[in-house]
Design a protein around this motif. Structure first.
Motif, short mmCIF file in Angstrom:
data_model
loop_
_atom_site.label_atom_id
_atom_site.label_comp_id
_atom_site.label_asym_id
_atom_site.label_seq_id
_atom_site.Cartn_x
_atom_site.Cartn_y
_atom_site.Cartn_z
N ALA A 180 15.42 -3.94 -25.44
CA ALA A 180 14.05 -4.40 -26.21
C ALA A 180 12.92 -4.59 -25.39
CB ALA A 180 14.81 -5.72 -27.05
N GLY A 181 11.84 -4.40 -25.87
CA GLY A 181 10.75 -4.56 -25.10
C GLY A 181 9.38 -4.50 -26.01
N THR A 182 8.24 -4.89 -25.29
CA THR A 182 7.21 -4.61 -25.95
C THR A 182 6.34 -3.21 -25.65
OG1 THR A 182 6.08 -5.59 -24.01
CG2 THR A 182 6.83 -7.24 -25.48
N HIS A 183 5.16 -3.09 -26.28
CA HIS A 183 4.73 -1.80 -25.94
C HIS A 183 4.25 -1.72 -24.49
CE1 HIS A 183 1.11 0.85 -25.78
NE2 HIS A 183 1.47 1.26 -26.79
N ASP A 184 4.23 -2.94 -23.56
CA ASP A 184 3.93 -2.72 -22.11
C ASP A 184 5.19 -2.43 -21.31
OD1 ASP A 184 1.27 -2.93 -22.70
OD2 ASP A 184 1.56 -5.27 -22.84
N GLY A 185 6.41 -2.88 -21.82
CA GLY A 185 7.41 -2.91 -21.08
C GLY A 185 8.84 -3.54 -21.44
N ILE A 186 9.97 -3.41 -20.79
CA ILE A 186 11.16 -3.87 -21.29
C ILE A 186 11.23 -5.47 -21.05
CG2 ILE A 186 13.94 -3.55 -20.71
CD1 ILE A 186 12.28 -1.32 -21.94
N THR A 187 11.87 -6.00 -22.03
CA THR A 187 12.03 -7.53 -22.00
C THR A 187 13.52 -7.90 -21.93
OG1 THR A 187 11.41 -7.71 -24.29
CG2 THR A 187 9.70 -7.99 -22.63
N MET A 188 14.43 -7.02 -22.49
CA MET A 188 15.88 -7.62 -22.63
C MET A 188 16.82 -6.35 -22.88
SD MET A 188 17.97 -9.05 -25.83
CE MET A 188 17.96 -7.30 -26.52
N GLY A 518 6.04 -6.27 -17.93
CA GLY A 518 5.82 -5.26 -17.09
C GLY A 518 6.41 -4.95 -15.84
N VAL A 519 8.00 -5.85 -15.87
CA VAL A 519 8.68 -5.46 -14.68
C VAL A 519 8.66 -3.87 -14.21
CG1 VAL A 519 10.86 -5.81 -13.68
CG2 VAL A 519 9.79 -7.72 -15.01
N THR A 520 8.42 -3.70 -12.84
CA THR A 520 8.40 -2.25 -12.82
C THR A 520 9.80 -1.57 -12.40
OG1 THR A 520 8.17 -2.86 -10.22
CG2 THR A 520 6.24 -2.55 -11.57
N PRO A 521 10.11 -0.47 -12.55
CA PRO A 521 11.34 0.37 -12.23
C PRO A 521 11.84 0.12 -10.69
CG PRO A 521 9.77 1.66 -13.36
CD PRO A 521 8.97 0.66 -13.43
N GLU A 522 10.77 -0.15 -9.99
CA GLU A 522 10.94 -0.58 -8.40
C GLU A 522 11.59 -1.82 -8.21
OE1 GLU A 522 8.94 -2.10 -4.56
OE2 GLU A 522 7.43 -1.25 -6.14
N ILE A 523 11.23 -2.68 -9.38
CA ILE A 523 11.75 -4.07 -9.22
C ILE A 523 13.21 -3.97 -9.74
CG2 ILE A 523 11.74 -6.46 -10.27
CD1 ILE A 523 8.57 -6.20 -10.04
N MET A 524 13.48 -3.49 -10.84
CA MET A 524 14.86 -3.23 -11.47
C MET A 524 15.73 -2.50 -10.47
SD MET A 524 13.65 -2.56 -15.25
CE MET A 524 15.17 -2.62 -15.79
N SER A 525 15.25 -1.60 -9.82
CA SER A 525 15.86 -0.70 -9.02
C SER A 525 16.68 -1.53 -7.80
CB SER A 525 15.32 0.34 -8.26
OG SER A 525 16.23 1.14 -7.47
N LYS A 526 15.55 -2.39 -7.32
CA LYS A 526 15.79 -3.17 -6.21
C LYS A 526 16.99 -4.33 -6.52
CE LYS A 526 14.03 -6.01 -2.33
NZ LYS A 526 12.79 -6.57 -1.53
N ALA A 527 16.83 -4.82 -7.69
CA ALA A 527 17.63 -5.80 -8.28
C ALA A 527 18.91 -5.41 -8.38
CB ALA A 527 16.85 -6.50 -9.41
N LEU A 528 19.00 -4.34 -9.11
CA LEU A 528 20.29 -3.73 -9.13
C LEU A 528 21.32 -3.49 -7.92
CD1 LEU A 528 19.88 -1.19 -12.05
CD2 LEU A 528 21.78 -3.08 -12.05
N ASN A 529 20.76 -2.94 -7.05
CA ASN A 529 20.83 -2.53 -5.68
C ASN A 529 21.47 -3.94 -4.95
OD1 ASN A 529 21.07 0.05 -5.98
ND2 ASN A 529 18.97 -0.02 -5.09
#
Length: 708
Positions: A180-188, A518-529
């Motif tokens: 789920a998310g808004t027009h600007d980015g993923i939120t859940m 607007g959490v970026t893919p960079e943040i999500m990738s780093k968090a997953l790693n």
């Protein structure tokens, strides 16, 4: 005549349609949404404005499924839909979590969102339609809302990411998440997987974003066409100038107390600091009754700023850990004497007592939903969060939080639990939270995994879980810190709650709630790693305690055996009116089920009872073998011999001449009715009659005695 407004957006090979103006017109907002054969009516209403501002959003979501939607009548004695099913509660949480942060506290009014499934084609999942319909209803209503939000389900089937897969496609999926998310980015994000990689998860989320954007744009178009003027927010302007001197005095006290080690010690230190401030400014606070609430808000703001600044500037957390550091972990197994499997998992001040119980097919969980035919599950995980786990008094209840956390932990372990055909037990895991200070759901995953292995359940790989956090600064979030193994305060004051569970091979469950856009893919990738590193650390400690499942299940667990009988022998095993199989079950002290294909499941109270039932069943289907010695029972005595049952339903004649090497005057001189004896099958004649010998089955020394 109703003034109906409609917009649609194409998703896959179908269209998601939003309509309003015909149904439920007295609600603040109402939308009828459908995708192919699945349809939802979503409404939103708000209450009266409160007299005083409140510091939370009083919103509730009541997703409900009507059985008539799938052409069904509720099962059981009551034919009316009753209390919410677990699935309805879980979907309500999926709707609530991305929407709640987008309501303004200053609105203050109670808000109730009710999405009702009124049609289900049992092909397309209605929960996704409900999430989008709920957002659209609020978007076009007069309730202030910083949305819309939208949601899709993403499944990885083969090498393809499928948006909104059907019920029939989902069993084939290696990954199944709701995004789920808004027009600007993923939120859940929430869902499960079968040991997929971090990159698979990132790609699935990326596949969802364009579709979410399109659905949000459709809702905004709907708002332009028929949206109501928004109701005013409460005037929350307050004169806070009196707090300047208070804040200056309180800041050093608050800062010192915020870094006291130990949750309860820290809470006590903060309370002592607050009391010092109250005592110092007692006269000033007493001038206005509203000032106590303003003071409490100031304390919260100070704690928020102090903890976030410490993490961003110094990399120091409230308990003194580094940002990637995991709290001390201890694992114990076999902690309870009579359970089938048990484990105590402790991580810092979060502790789970996990217990595994093994049952029979009669213990399976039945689900009667609108998704399809009744289904059964042989694996379940229940999560309990008693008030003493946080040092409080309260009622012992099972609320939405308990159901949600238990479902997440269950999804994490489902991927490694053996299939029923290879391990025919019903498995129940219960996680009792003994202490809580951050991510008790992930502690339940770790403890639950250890208890499964302690019970001898042959799971394919150990599973561990970890909760991650995020602290950001700046409008573009250019400065950020990702936290491993977050505390309760870090969850409350942070910008993201990010839970990942999995094996050494990949992810099995995932849940993410983001409080910022607007959490970026960079943040999500780093968090997953970073989460993977933490997960591997925890797995190492768990496997040092117990490296794999025990070779044997607990002596207290029921013993389950499976055998196959020829289809032509099924009737003989069952007997007339079930007489034979009931007799075997009673004699052995076991439960027995027989399928149409001849598969027999034996559920013994222990190994001895299961083996006895197996022996009795095999004796029915066994064909008598000439030369073999059988242990039989004397059924009848006649002048010329005795009829002895050597197998269930199979009798043979032991002629009087075969009772001894010498002459026997009367059969009763040697045998009595009901006597159990060993006899040898010496012949099967042309009429399939069994001829037995008592004397030939006697040990050699007894045979010599018979000659005298």
């Amino acid at each position: 005549m109703s003034n109906v407004t409609s917009v649609s957006v194409k998703i896959g090979d179908g269209e998601l349609v939003f309509e309003t103006g015909k149904i439920a017109k007295q609600a603040n907002g109402a939308v009828y949404a459908y995708y192919k054969g699945s349809a939802v009516i979503a409404t939103v209403c708000c209450g009266e404005q409160p007299s005083e501002p409140i510091d939370y959003v009083p919103v509730s979501v009541e997703y409900n499924e009507k059985y008539y939607a799938a052409g069904k009548i509720p099962g059981g004695f009551l034919k009316r839909e009753g209390k919410p099913k677990d699935k309805e509660i879980l979907v309500s949480r999926l709707i609530d979590r991305p929407m709640r942060p987008l309501f303004d506290k200053a609105f203050g009014r109670e808000i109730q969102i009710v999405p009702t499934v009124v049609s289900c084609d049992m092909i397309n999942t209605p929960d996704i339609v409900a999430i989008n319909a709920a957002s659209c209803a609020v978007t076009i209503s007069d309730i202030p809302f910083y949305g819309p939000i939208a949601a899709v389900r993403v499944a990885l089937i083969g090498d393809e990411y499928v948006i909104n897969p059907t019920f029939q496609q989902l069993p084939q999926a290696k990954l199944d998440i709701v995004v789920a998310g808004t027009h600007d980015g993923i939120t859940m994000v929430e869902g499960g997987a079968k040991e997929v990689s971090e990159q698979n998860m990132l790609d699935a989320i990326a596949a969802a974003q364009p579709v979410i954007t399109e659905i949000c744009e459709a809702q905004m178009k709907m708002r332009e066409l028929c949206g109501k003027e928004k109701l005013p927010l409460m005037d929350v302007t307050q004169d806070l100038s009196w707090l300047e001197s208070v804040k200056e005095f309180a800041y050093p006290l608050e800062k010192e107390a915020s870094f006291v080690k130990g949750k309860m010690n820290r809470y006590a230190a903060l309370e002592e600091a607050h009391n010092k401030v109250r005592a110092q400014f007692a006269d000033l606070i007493a001038e206005d009754e509203k000032r106590e609430g303003q003071l409490a808000a100031m304390f919260d703001e100070l704690e928020y700023n102090i903890l976030r600044a410490s993490i961003l500037n110094d990399g120091v957390r409230t308990d003194g850990r580094k940002v990637t550091e995991i709290r001390p972990i201890t694992c114990e197994v076999g902690v309870l004497p009579c359970t089938h499997g048990s484990a105590l998992f402790t991580r810092g001040e979060t502790q789970s007592l996990a217990v595994t119980t093994l049952g029979t097919a009669q213990d399976e969980q039945m689900f009667d939903t609108i998704d399809g035919d009744k289904s059964f599950s042989n694996f379940m995980l229940h999560y309990n969060f008693p008030p003493y786990s946080v040092g409080e008094c309260g009622r012992l209840t099972t609320g939405r939080r308990e159901i949600g956390h238990g479902h997440l932990a269950q999804r994490a372990l489902e991927a490694v639990v053996p299939k029923k055909d290879s391990f025919p037990y019903t498995i129940r895991v219960v996680s009792e939270i003994m202490e809580s200070n951050g991510s008790s759901s992930m502690a339940s995953v770790c403890g639950g995994c250890l208890s499964l292995m302690d019970a001898g359940v042959p799971i394919s790989s150990p599973v561990a879980g970890i909760a991650m956090g995020l602290i950001t600064e700046g409008a573009d979030y250019s400065r950020y810190v990702i936290l491993s193994d977050i505390l309760g305060e870090e969850d409350h004051l942070g910008d993201m709650d990010f839970k990942v569970a999995g094996t050494s091979k990949g992810i099995t469950a995932f849940q993410m709630d983001i409080k910022i856009a607007g959490v970026t893919p960079e943040i999500m990738s780093k968090a997953l790693n970073q989460a993977k590193e933490g997960r591997m650390h925890i797995l190492g400690i768990m496997t040092n305690t117990l490296s794999g499942p025990r070779e044997e299940i607990s002596e207290y667990a029921p013993k389950i055996l499976s055998i196959k009988v020829p289809e032509e022998m099924i009737g003989a095993v069952i007997g007339t009116g079930g007489k034979t199989i009931k007799s075997i079950a009673q004699k052995a002290g076991a439960e027995i089920n027989i399928e149409d294909d001849g598969t027999v499941m034996i559920y013994g109270k222990n190994n001895a009872s299961a083996q006895e039932a197996k022996r009795l069943i095999l004796s029915i289907i066994e064909k008598p073998e000439v030369g073999k010695i059988y242990h039989g029972t004397v059924k009848r005595i006649v002048d010329f011999g005795a009829f002895i049952e050597i197998l269930p339903g199979k009798e043979g004649l032991c002629h009087i001449s075969k009772l001894a090497k010498t002459r026997v005057k009367q059969v009763s001189d040697v045998l009595q009715v009901g006597q159990e004896v060993d006899v040898k099958l010496i012949e099967i004649d042309r009429m399939d009659r069994l001829n037995l010998s008592y004397v030939d089955a006697l040990p050699k020394e007894e045979t010599e005695e018979c000659k005298k």
